[in-house]
Scaffold this active site. Structure first.
Site, short mmCIF file in Angstrom:
data_model
loop_
_atom_site.label_atom_id
_atom_site.label_comp_id
_atom_site.label_asym_id
_atom_site.label_seq_id
_atom_site.Cartn_x
_atom_site.Cartn_y
_atom_site.Cartn_z
N LYS A 65 0.81 -1.23 0.00
CA LYS A 65 0.00 0.00 0.00
C LYS A 65 0.84 1.27 0.00
O LYS A 65 0.44 2.26 -0.61
CB LYS A 65 -0.94 0.02 1.20
N ASP A 101 -10.18 2.60 2.63
CA ASP A 101 -10.28 1.81 3.87
C ASP A 101 -11.01 2.58 4.98
O ASP A 101 -11.87 2.03 5.68
CB ASP A 101 -8.89 1.44 4.39
#
Ligand code: ATR
Length: 279
Positions: A65, A101
């Site tokens: 990420k 997220d």
């Protein structure tokens, strides 16, 4: 047919292909979505060949990420704040990176589980990628003070600095957890259960009105949530709903349409529920 993929390591167990295919089916969209496993050293090359061979967008999970954020030539504010990208959108000049997220967690907690997050005194266990992804969104959702506790205290300090809200965000040492009193919201953002045991947590962290959240799902979420339940916590939530909601937000970024997440969550949660109620 449009092509999407999730990149990670490990990733072959990922539920993302199933979730995106279910959304696409609901809305009559024709797409291909696969899981692509690659080591950190191969991520840049694998992503470029995916783009060259017609890839339109991607999700990114552990451990890529942060690298994904570095590779983008455009970043959303959410991705900048998190320093991490979980959604890549192809544009003419390269990749636009976003992070869904945080919004995924907030939608799950407030929408699906009906939790009012405002003013909750919050403890975040962990300061890795998962914690960075959700902490800005929790602050934005109006939680009260946020205490970050991590095994590696420097990482907790770095996250706190990144969040830039010294009035609300504090760091504490793991060994001082017993002195912090009770929290209204405790978020387990460590990967401890995936690697072995949870750190030892004092019973004083929880009161009857506390909510316990684990960002993992399936077996990895069981130790922390079972422990919270044994202490009388009634609101306990694992990361499955967040997974479905972050996927829905990525889906919206790619296709401009919002899928119905409840049906997909219910189907996935059937197996999960068996795990969570097993004593
Ligand atoms: P993720 O993206 O899942 O957050 P990560 O970035 O590798 O993965 O971060 C893992 C987090 O779990 C870190 O906060 C890590 O603590 P350290 O920074 O001290 O390594 C935490 N963690 C992993 N195993 C742990 C354990 N056994 N006890 C406590 N914390 C643990």
């Amino acid at each position: 047919m449009k092509r999407y993929a999730v990149f990670g390591q490990p990733v072959l167990h990922s539920l993302s292909p199933r979730i995106h295919k279910a959304f696409a089916q609901q809305l009559g969209i024709d797409l291909d979505y696969t899981a692509i496993e690659c080591a950190p050293g191969d991520f840049d090359g694998t992503l470029s060949s995916f783009a060259r061979s017609g890839g339109d967008g991607a999700n990114v999970t552990l451990p890529h990420k942060q690298r994904a954020a570095e590779l983008c030539n455009l970043l959303s504010n959410r991705a900048k704040k998190a320093g991490a990208v979980n959604t890549l959108i192809k544009h003419e000049g390269g990749w636009l990176g976003d992070n869904t997220d945080g919004i995924g967690l907030i939608r799950d907690l407030t929408g699906r589980h009906g939790l009012d997050l405002r003013e909750r005194r919050t403890l975040m266990l962990g300061a890795g990628g998962a914690a960075r992804g959700v902490a800005p969104a929790l602050l934005e959702a109006g939680i009260g003070e946020l205490f970050i506790v991590n095994r590696d205290a420097q990482k907790a300090d770095a996250l706190s600095d990144l969040l830039g809200d010294p009035g609300r965000v504090h760091t504490r040492y793991m060994q001082d957890l017993g002195e912090l009193g009770e929290f209204d919201l405790i978020v387990n953002a460590t990967s401890a259960a995936r690697h072995g045991a949870l750190p030892t947590l004092p019973m004083t962290l929880f009161g009857p009105r506390s909510a316990a959240i684990d960002l993992s799902y399936g077996e990895a979420a069981v130790p922390f949530l079972a422990w919270a339940r044994a202490l009388g916590v009634r609101d306990f939530v694992d990361g499955l709903g967040m997974l479905v909601e972050q996927a829905a937000e990525s889906f919206f970024l790619w296709h401009g349409q919002r899928p119905d997440t409840d049906a997909v969550y219910a189907a996935l949660n059937e197996r999960n529920a068996t795990l969570m109620t097993a004593d």
